[in-house]
Write a protein that holds these residues in place. Structure first.
Motif, short mmCIF file in Angstrom:
data_model
loop_
_atom_site.label_atom_id
_atom_site.label_comp_id
_atom_site.label_asym_id
_atom_site.label_seq_id
_atom_site.Cartn_x
_atom_site.Cartn_y
_atom_site.Cartn_z
N TYR A 1 1.00 -1.55 0.15
CA TYR A 1 -0.35 0.25 -0.13
C TYR A 1 0.92 0.92 -0.26
O TYR A 1 2.03 1.41 0.58
CB TYR A 1 -0.60 0.09 1.52
N THR B 1 4.88 8.22 -4.11
CA THR B 1 5.40 7.76 -6.25
C THR B 1 6.22 6.51 -6.10
O THR B 1 7.40 6.64 -5.98
CB THR B 1 5.04 8.55 -7.07
N HIS C 1 4.89 -0.06 -13.92
CA HIS C 1 3.64 0.32 -13.01
C HIS C 1 3.32 2.20 -11.92
O HIS C 1 4.53 1.27 -10.63
CB HIS C 1 2.62 -1.13 -12.28
N LEU D 1 2.31 4.04 -9.53
CA LEU D 1 1.34 4.34 -8.18
C LEU D 1 1.38 4.90 -7.79
O LEU D 1 2.90 5.19 -7.29
CB LEU D 1 1.92 2.59 -7.52
N GLU D 2 0.47 5.50 -7.24
CA GLU D 2 0.37 6.70 -5.59
C GLU D 2 -0.08 6.54 -4.82
O GLU D 2 -0.32 5.42 -4.36
CB GLU D 2 -0.51 8.17 -6.61
N GLU D 3 -0.11 7.47 -3.98
CA GLU D 3 -0.85 7.42 -2.92
C GLU D 3 -2.15 7.20 -2.31
O GLU D 3 -3.13 7.05 -3.42
CB GLU D 3 -0.84 9.17 -1.63
N ASP E 1 -2.74 3.87 -3.61
CA ASP E 1 -3.07 2.81 -4.37
C ASP E 1 -2.31 1.70 -3.68
O ASP E 1 -1.46 1.55 -2.83
CB ASP E 1 -1.82 2.51 -5.80
N THR E 2 -2.78 -0.01 -3.92
CA THR E 2 -2.43 -0.95 -3.88
C THR E 2 -1.83 -2.03 -4.55
O THR E 2 -2.13 -1.42 -6.01
CB THR E 2 -4.09 -1.67 -2.92
N PHE E 3 -0.79 -3.29 -3.76
CA PHE E 3 -1.24 -3.87 -5.27
C PHE E 3 -0.32 -5.61 -4.17
O PHE E 3 -0.70 -5.18 -3.88
CB PHE E 3 0.61 -3.63 -5.83
#
Length: 211
Positions: free
Chosen positions: A159, A164, A174, A176-178, A180-182
């Motif tokens: 998370y 960034t 990919h 990802l910004e504040e 975003d999850t993976f």
């Protein structure tokens, strides 16, 4: 050197010479830890190199405190030596007394500074036995997990708390910004970095496959 103050990364007032001394002491401690684990497993440097894919020269430099590993290198060492990455972290002084068995107080998080990689890693999981590893990672501008992709058994998730994160999965980037999850299988070749001029903070979770 960097230090955590609340949720912001601030420069410490230490001089460059003091910072280098701190980094050197950290490298010496980490190298000693790797050497003792290798000897406990009864591995030669050559055998550990074979199991990790690292050169014998690199392992020798690490054990003597002459090099700082990347996150990728630490992961390879942890798998070969059968310990979680948190095993390599620095101890923190107990400012509020011992924490409960299943709790980690903020002031008692164990730290790992990988200064050349621009990474500060804090263990969020208690030392009690368990499969899941959980960390807070702070990536300095340009900080990264290393120059190479890594893959192994297990699963990873995370998370983005701030900043960034550029997450590379199977050679595809990919951003990802504040917020975003993976999540992805660790068998997917992966690496990550911070391509911006501001620090990035991430909660990172690893669940290795049970042996």
């Amino acid at each position: 050197m960097k230090a955590r103050a609340g949720s912001t990364i601030l420069a410490t007032p230490t001089t460059p010479g003091a910072a280098r001394a701190d980094d050197s002491a950290s490298d010496q401690r980490l190298g000693e830890c790797v050497r003792l684990l290798r000897q406990r497993m009864e591995f030669s440097i050559q055998e550990l190199g074979r199991r990790t894919g690292l050169s014998t020269g690199m392992i020798s430099q690490l054990e003597r405190g002459l090099a700082t590993p990347s996150i990728r290198t630490l992961r390879l060492l942890s798998l070969a030596l059968q310990v979680p990455i948190s095993f390599f972290f620095e101890e923190r002084p107990a400012e509020r007394g011992p924490a409960p068995h299943y709790v980690v107080r903020r002031a008692q998080r164990r730290l790992l500074r990988l200064t050349p990689s621009g990474v500060l890693k804090e263990s969020l999981a208690p030392d009690a036995p368990g499969r899941m590893e959980m960390y807070e990672l702070t990536l300095s501008p340009g900080g990264s997990s290393g120059a190479d992709f890594v893959k192994h058994q297990g699963e990873k998730a995370g998370y983005v708390l701030a900043g960034t994160l550029r997450l590379w999965l199977d050679h595809e980037a990919h951003l990802l910004e504040e917020g975003d999850t993976f999540r992805f299988p660790s068998t997917v070749p992966h690496m990550f970095d911070n391509p911006t001029a501001s620090p990035t903070r991430i909660v990172w979770i690893t669940v290795p496959t049970a042996p």
